[in-house]
Write an enzyme that holds these catalytic residues in place. Structure first.
Site, PDB file in Angstrom:
ATOM      1  N   LYS A 138      31.774  17.348  15.354  1.00 33.19           N
ATOM      2  CA  LYS A 138      31.373  18.633  15.903  1.00 33.19           C
ATOM      3  C   LYS A 138      29.858  18.821  15.791  1.00 33.19           C
ATOM      4  CE  LYS A 138      34.600  21.587  14.979  1.00 33.19           C
ATOM      5  NZ  LYS A 138      35.334  22.429  14.040  1.00 33.19           N
ATOM      6  N   ARG A 172      32.358  26.446  10.055  1.00 28.99           N
ATOM      7  CA  ARG A 172      33.458  25.559  10.449  1.00 28.99           C
ATOM      8  C   ARG A 172      33.279  24.184   9.831  1.00 28.99           C
ATOM      9  NH1 ARG A 172      32.726  28.164  15.627  1.00 28.99           N
ATOM     10  NH2 ARG A 172      34.729  28.893  16.428  1.00 28.99           N
ATOM     11  N   GLY A 230      42.788  21.361  13.718  1.00 27.50           N
ATOM     12  CA  GLY A 230      43.513  22.373  12.953  1.00 27.50           C
ATOM     13  C   GLY A 230      43.683  22.071  11.478  1.00 27.50           C
ATOM     14  N   MET A 275      41.303  21.717   9.120  1.00 27.77           N
ATOM     15  CA  MET A 275      40.322  22.245   8.179  1.00 27.77           C
ATOM     16  C   MET A 275      40.082  23.726   8.449  1.00 27.77           C
ATOM     17  SD  MET A 275      39.472  19.348   6.667  1.00 27.77           S
ATOM     18  CE  MET A 275      37.797  19.346   6.144  1.00 27.77           C
ATOM     19  N   ARG A 311      34.318  18.159  23.068  1.00 34.21           N
ATOM     20  CA  ARG A 311      34.690  16.882  22.459  1.00 34.21           C
ATOM     21  C   ARG A 311      35.532  16.114  23.475  1.00 34.21           C
ATOM     22  NH1 ARG A 311      38.573  19.886  18.140  1.00 34.21           N
ATOM     23  NH2 ARG A 311      39.834  20.910  19.664  1.00 34.21           N
ATOM     24  N   HIS A 318      49.075  24.330  18.977  1.00 29.42           N
ATOM     25  CA  HIS A 318      49.000  23.199  18.055  1.00 29.42           C
ATOM     26  C   HIS A 318      49.984  22.097  18.447  1.00 29.42           C
ATOM     27  CE1 HIS A 318      50.123  21.071  14.301  1.00 29.42           C
ATOM     28  NE2 HIS A 318      48.822  21.082  14.120  1.00 29.42           N
ATOM     29  N   ARG A 363      64.077 -17.286  21.210  1.00 30.70           N
ATOM     30  CA  ARG A 363      64.909 -17.494  20.007  1.00 30.70           C
ATOM     31  C   ARG A 363      66.289 -17.953  20.486  1.00 30.70           C
ATOM     32  NH1 ARG A 363      61.989 -12.496  18.306  1.00 30.70           N
ATOM     33  NH2 ARG A 363      61.143 -12.828  16.226  1.00 30.70           N
ATOM     34  N   ARG A 405      62.303 -22.335  20.884  1.00 28.88           N
ATOM     35  CA  ARG A 405      62.413 -22.697  19.467  1.00 28.88           C
ATOM     36  C   ARG A 405      63.815 -23.208  19.162  1.00 28.88           C
ATOM     37  NH1 ARG A 405      61.789 -18.043  15.111  1.00 28.88           N
ATOM     38  NH2 ARG A 405      63.877 -17.547  15.849  1.00 28.88           N
ATOM     39  N   SER A 429      52.394 -22.124  16.224  1.00 30.98           N
ATOM     40  CA  SER A 429      52.605 -20.720  16.549  1.00 30.98           C
ATOM     41  C   SER A 429      52.890 -19.991  15.235  1.00 30.98           C
ATOM     42  CB  SER A 429      53.787 -20.588  17.516  1.00 30.98           C
ATOM     43  OG  SER A 429      54.000 -19.224  17.792  1.00 30.98           O
ATOM     44  N   ASP A 452      58.059 -14.120   9.085  1.00 28.61           N
ATOM     45  CA  ASP A 452      58.442 -14.860   7.883  1.00 28.61           C
ATOM     46  C   ASP A 452      57.242 -15.108   6.973  1.00 28.61           C
ATOM     47  OD1 ASP A 452      61.257 -15.426   7.657  1.00 28.61           O
ATOM     48  OD2 ASP A 452      61.058 -16.429   9.587  1.00 28.61           O
ATOM     49  N   CYS A 489      53.585 -15.489  17.291  1.00 30.11           N
ATOM     50  CA  CYS A 489      54.784 -14.946  17.917  1.00 30.11           C
ATOM     51  C   CYS A 489      55.554 -14.003  17.006  1.00 30.11           C
ATOM     52  CB  CYS A 489      55.681 -16.060  18.448  1.00 30.11           C
ATOM     53  SG  CYS A 489      56.328 -17.109  17.142  1.00 30.11           S
ATOM     54  N   TYR A 498      46.557 -17.569  22.252  1.00 34.03           N
ATOM     55  CA  TYR A 498      47.411 -16.526  22.819  1.00 34.03           C
ATOM     56  C   TYR A 498      48.103 -15.724  21.739  1.00 34.03           C
ATOM     57  CZ  TYR A 498      51.437 -19.555  21.818  1.00 34.03           C
ATOM     58  OH  TYR A 498      52.372 -20.318  21.186  1.00 34.03           O
TER      59      TYR A 498
HETATM   60  C1  PEP Z   1      58.516 -15.095  12.614  1.00 27.86           C
HETATM   61  O1  PEP Z   1      59.020 -15.400  11.547  1.00 27.86           O
HETATM   62  O2  PEP Z   1      57.434 -14.516  12.712  1.00 27.86           O
HETATM   63  C2  PEP Z   1      59.236 -15.378  13.860  1.00 27.86           C
HETATM   64  C3  PEP Z   1      58.668 -15.136  15.023  1.00 27.86           C
HETATM   65  O3  PEP Z   1      60.486 -15.835  13.753  1.00 27.86           O
HETATM   66  P1  PEP Z   1      61.755 -14.923  13.467  1.00 27.86           P
HETATM   67  O4  PEP Z   1      61.315 -13.488  13.555  1.00 27.86           O
HETATM   68  O5  PEP Z   1      62.766 -15.272  14.471  1.00 27.86           O
HETATM   69  O6  PEP Z   1      62.124 -15.327  12.084  1.00 27.86           O
HETATM   70 MG    MG Z   2      60.660 -16.801  11.540  1.00 30.36          MG
END
Ligand code: PEP
Ligand code: MG
Length: 883
Positions: A29, A99, A108, A110, A343, A462, A568, A624, A770, A775, A837, A857
């Site tokens: 502000k 203020r 809202g 403060m 703002r 609000h 999977r 996989r 990957s 896990d 992944c 990626y």
């Molecule tokens: C992981 O373990 O991040 C993964 C992608 O495999 P899953 O979730 O199937 O164990």
């Molecule tokens: Mg896994």
């Protein structure tokens, strides 16, 4: 000696000590006020006490640093000069607003004190000078109320009920039906409340009032609700709040005065028109309080056309100056316009996209600025949220229609207190929070809810503002329904809904509907497509998807996925008749029978993979090998086991023994992942054959195929070598059988901490890594993925962790392993392809981390693909700008 440190920054009269870049020091502000003043906008003169001063105040046992008081006095002198008024001078009094304002917006959260500097003499003087006794004493009673509430903690309700009592005595309904004499009387009653509650007289000295108020603002920084808001919104690293002390201008000086709030564009749709509300003869808080119904801003055009034109012109100036849509508070004092605050305006996802595209069209920003600043990943997320499937709804029971405050559809069980809503959420319920109106104390419950409904309040209430910011569907001011907190129910007079009953709300139309309406995926606009095209111009990290079915993969491709990062295969084992064959395979105690079962499973798998290859045509598909523990496929209850025995013509005892033999004490660390393929290589053989035969077939049908076979859960190079040998031998057989060859990759997941640590030993045998951060997080923290809910709330509450590590990557620990593995891997094998992944592949903060690690990626669920694209582009731009 006086401390030379600068605690106070002044602004006004087209000048300012600070500017917009000084958010950290002056708060959002304060920095804005300084900038506005610099831009030549008509802001009332004022000063900002810095956030550092707040920090020092806390470090210094809640005492002011030396020199602060004198700098404040200087600031007041400047304001007095500007307005030709005097602080505490009854002839021509200067009144102040006090203020808070931190570096991050906390709407809202403060405290604020208005009309400061008022006392008996000043009120009389003001009445005389303005010839408006009513206004003077109305300001006075407001001041006593706010000061008592904010500074001394006397509940506002005490004053409300005193006022109501007076109104009842006078037989009037509205505040403005009270006479000036009544207000004088009210002032006395308010002062008596103050005396009763504190044991002191109400302070007359304006400077004393100011000191108390500044301390209250400092104190509000560490209030429970402020701390909670910061936690929910992950606001960390701030040292305190700034305090803005500004000359008051008055919107309640008659019919040519007023106050309002407006957005420079429609915050729901993004349409380029002023959007807001105002009230004549009113102060700012009247507009938000909902005690009088504000008028739409367009009516101002008729009432005060010159002011409206000036307002319109100013909004254009502000949008250009801030390169963003603005949320403005203004006051008109006897036809003179003052801008009190501006703002960046909170907006819905659809509005954010439209505004971004329009801003580029209008030349206010370029594409890069639009991608970086005008759409957040959270806003994009809203666009991808479901809507009600109108076609599937035959006879919906609408029990009320309120204001459509934040679009989208939400379905959940209704709860009436924030606390109940939070509790229900923890047990896994989808929640709708229903309140008469919300206050900052409700943010926890609002956050826990799918959607919010209030029976009172307007589009800037609000509930509306907070819900819009979070992209939660919200209906406000739905006075068709009556909410009864006592018996936790709501009713439209005909139907009563109790706590825990299903309710559906449509934040786009304002409808509140009984029961659980079906939802459908959203439709994406042309502006969305255009914006996402720009996003991709700045992105150099690829985004893939985690998908197991062709239809999900197709959806993901529509959302811009550039391949499958994780299929999977175990999900395919559960479907339909396959589970029978899977069970037969597991039950068999010899390889021959197992192979026969696998041979029967092969066509199913092949068919699924064929679908994926055709859907992804031209993009890589990472499949996989089987991962979960085998006993997951087996029956659990006695009846199921008996059925299975009958079905396979084997004894019940054999089924029971086999299930018992496969049972594991700790399946997450047991016989799963590559360990399955190592003990039963025939599974790997079958899956490899299915993948490659499907790829060959897809290729023969004209698709461009890029299969990538991924080995899960390895912890050493030798595990990968073992499986790689099986894959390669099988591949050669397939190529021989089919009389053709195709290219394919063999890679592995890095999801066991050991694998990350010996990545240099693994890399020579892998075409890609990957990161399976689900896990990897589980095994690094030693937190069970499936049981974290039992202790996470306590961990978050006590800040042992700042966020769920399964949602946002723990960069310090798990991230260190990712970085180490990436470095070791690439040092051993330059150009090794790296991806992620785990669920973190769809989390913006984690995506930024992956970008910094140079991953090729990220892979995430289909509905998060656009979010990942934007996060990757924003990080790329940020890195580029840092260079
Ligand atoms: C992981 O373990 O991040 C993964 C992608 O495999 P899953 O979730 O199937 O164990
Ligand atoms: Mg896994």
């Amino acid at each position: 000696m006086t401390d030379k440190k600068k605690y106070v920054y002044q602004f006004g009269a087209g000048k300012a000590d600070g500017d917009r870049t000084m958010r950290e020091l002056l708060g959002g502000k304060g920095a804005n006020l300084a900038e506005m003043s610099r831009t030549g906008l008509p802001v009332p003169p004022g000063m900002t006490i810095t956030t550092e001063t707040c920090d020092q105040y806390y470090k210094n046992n809640q005492k002011w640093p030396e020199g602060l008081k004198e700098q404040i006095r200087e600031g007041i002198r400047f304001q007095e000069e500007q307005l030709g008024a005097g602080f505490g001078d009854p002839e021509n009094p200067l009144l102040l607003s006090v203020r808070s304002g931190a570096a991050a917006s906390m709407p809202g959260m403060m405290d604020t004190v208005l009309n400061l500097g008022m006392n008996d003499m000043v009120a009389e003087g003001l009445a005389e000078r303005t010839g408006n006794e009513w206004f003077a004493f109305d300001s006075y009673r407001r001041f006593i109320d706010m000061f008592s509430d904010v500074v001394m903690g006397i509940p506002h309700e005490s004053f409300e009920s005193a006022m109501q009592k007076l109104k009842d005595q006078r037989g009037v309904k509205e505040d403005n039906e009270l006479t000036a004499k009544d207000l004088r009387d009210l002032v006395d009653r308010f002062k008596a409340i103050y005396r009763r509650e504190t044991g002191f007289m109400f302070p007359n000295d304006p400077m004393e009032q100011l000191e108390f108020s500044i301390n209250a603002v400092f104190g509000s920084w560490n209030s429970e609700r402020a701390k909670k808001y910061r936690k929910i919104n992950k606001i960390t690293g701030l040292i305190g709040t700034a305090v803005n002390i500004q000359a008051m201008v008055f919107g309640n000086m008659g019919e040519t005065s007023g106050s309002g709030v407006l957005f420079t564009r429609d915050p729901n749709t993004g349409e380029n028109k002023l959007y807001g509300e105002y009230l004549t003869n009113a102060q700012g808080e009247d507009v938000v309080a909902g005690t009088r119904t504000p008028e739409p801003i367009k009516n101002l055009k008729k009432a005060l056309p010159k002011v409206y034109d000036q307002l319109e012109e100013m909004t254009r100036k502000l949008e250009k100056a801030y390169q963003n849509m603005q949320d403005i508070e203004f006051t008109i004092q006897e036809e003179k316009l003052f801008i009190l605050q501006t703002r960046n305006g909170k907006r819905t996802g659809p509005a954010a996209i439209k505004i971004a595209v329009d801003f580029v069209k209008e030349g206010i920003v370029n594409k890069q600025e639009a991608v970086k600043n005008l759409v957040t990943t959270a806003q994009l997320d809203q666009l991808l949220h479901p809507q009600f499937d109108d076609k599937a709804i035959k006879d919906k029971k609408v029990i009320g229609v309120g204001l459509p405050a934040s679009p989208g559809a939400a379905v959940g069980k209704v709860y009436f207190t924030s606390h109940d809503a939070e509790d229900a959420k923890i047990t896994g319920e989808n929640v709708i929070l229903a309140r008469v109106e919300t206050s900052p104390d409700d943010v926890g419950g609002m956050h826990a809810s799918e959607g919010i409904i209030t029976s009172r309040g307007g589009m800037t209430s609000h509930a509306a503002v907070v819900a819009r910011g979070w992209g939660k569907p919200c209906v406000v001011g739905c006075d068709d329904i009556v909410i009864n907190y006592k018996n936790k129910s709501l009713t439209d007079g005909n139907h009563t809904v109790y706590e825990g009953d299903w309710l559906s709300i449509n934040g786009t139309t304002g409808e509140v509907v009984l029961g659980q309406l079906p939802l459908k995926p959203p439709k994406l606009s042309n502006d969305f497509k255009k914006f996402m095209k720009w996003v991709d111009e700045f992105r150099d990290m690829k985004v893939r998807t985690n998908a197991d079915r062709a239809e999900d993969a197709t959806k993901a491709k529509e959302f811009g996925a550039e391949g499958i990062g994780l299929c999977r295969t175990e999900h395919m084992f559960f479907e339909g008749e396959r589970i029978v064959e899977v069970r037969r395979m597991i039950m068999s105690d010899n390889e021959k029978e197992r192979r026969e079962s696998l041979a029967r499973l092969l066509p199913y798998q092949k068919e699924d993979f064929l679908g994926l290859f055709k859907a992804l045509d031209g993009d890589p598909v990472t499949i996989r090998l089987l991962d979960p523990p085998l006993h997951e496929f087996l029956p659990h209850t006695e009846d199921e086991k008996k059925d299975l025995a009958k079905q396979f013509g084997i004894s019940y005892r054999k089924v029971k023994d086999r299930v018992a033999a496969l049972d594991e004490a700790n399946p997450m660390l047991g016989h799963r992942g590559c360990r399955l393929g190592i003990t039963f290589p025939e599974i790997t053989e079958m899956q490899t054959r299915a993948i490659l035969e499907a790829a060959i077939e897809a290729k023969e049908q004209g698709a461009v195929v890029l299969p990538e076979i991924m080995v899960p859960l390895i912890g050493s190079g030798d595990e990968l070598i073992d499986q790689k040998n099986v894959i390669k031998e099988t591949a050669e057989k397939v190529f021989k059988d089919k009389g053709t060859r195709i290219d394919y990759l063999i890679g592995t997941m890095i999801e066991v901490p050991r694998a990350a640590l010996v990545a240099d030993e693994i890399a020579p045998h892998a075409d890609f890594f990957s990161f399976g951060t689900n896990d990897l997080t589980q095994m690094t923290f030693g937190f069970s993925r499936d049981d974290i809910g039992k202790f996470l709330p306590d961990y978050l509450e006590r800040k042992i962790v700042l966020h769920d590590p399964f949602q946002t990557l723990d960069q310090k620990g798990v991230g260190k392993l990712v970085a180490e593995a990436a470095d070791l891997g690439r040092a051993t094998k330059p150009g090794l392809k790296l991806g992620i992944c785990g669920e973190h592949g769809g989390d913006p903060e984690s995506i930024a981390f992956c970008y910094k690690q140079g991953l090729d990626y990220v892979s995430c669920s289909p509905f998060r693909v656009p979010i990942a694209r934007l996060a990757a582009a924003q990080e790329a731009i940020a890195q580029q700008e840092n260079k």
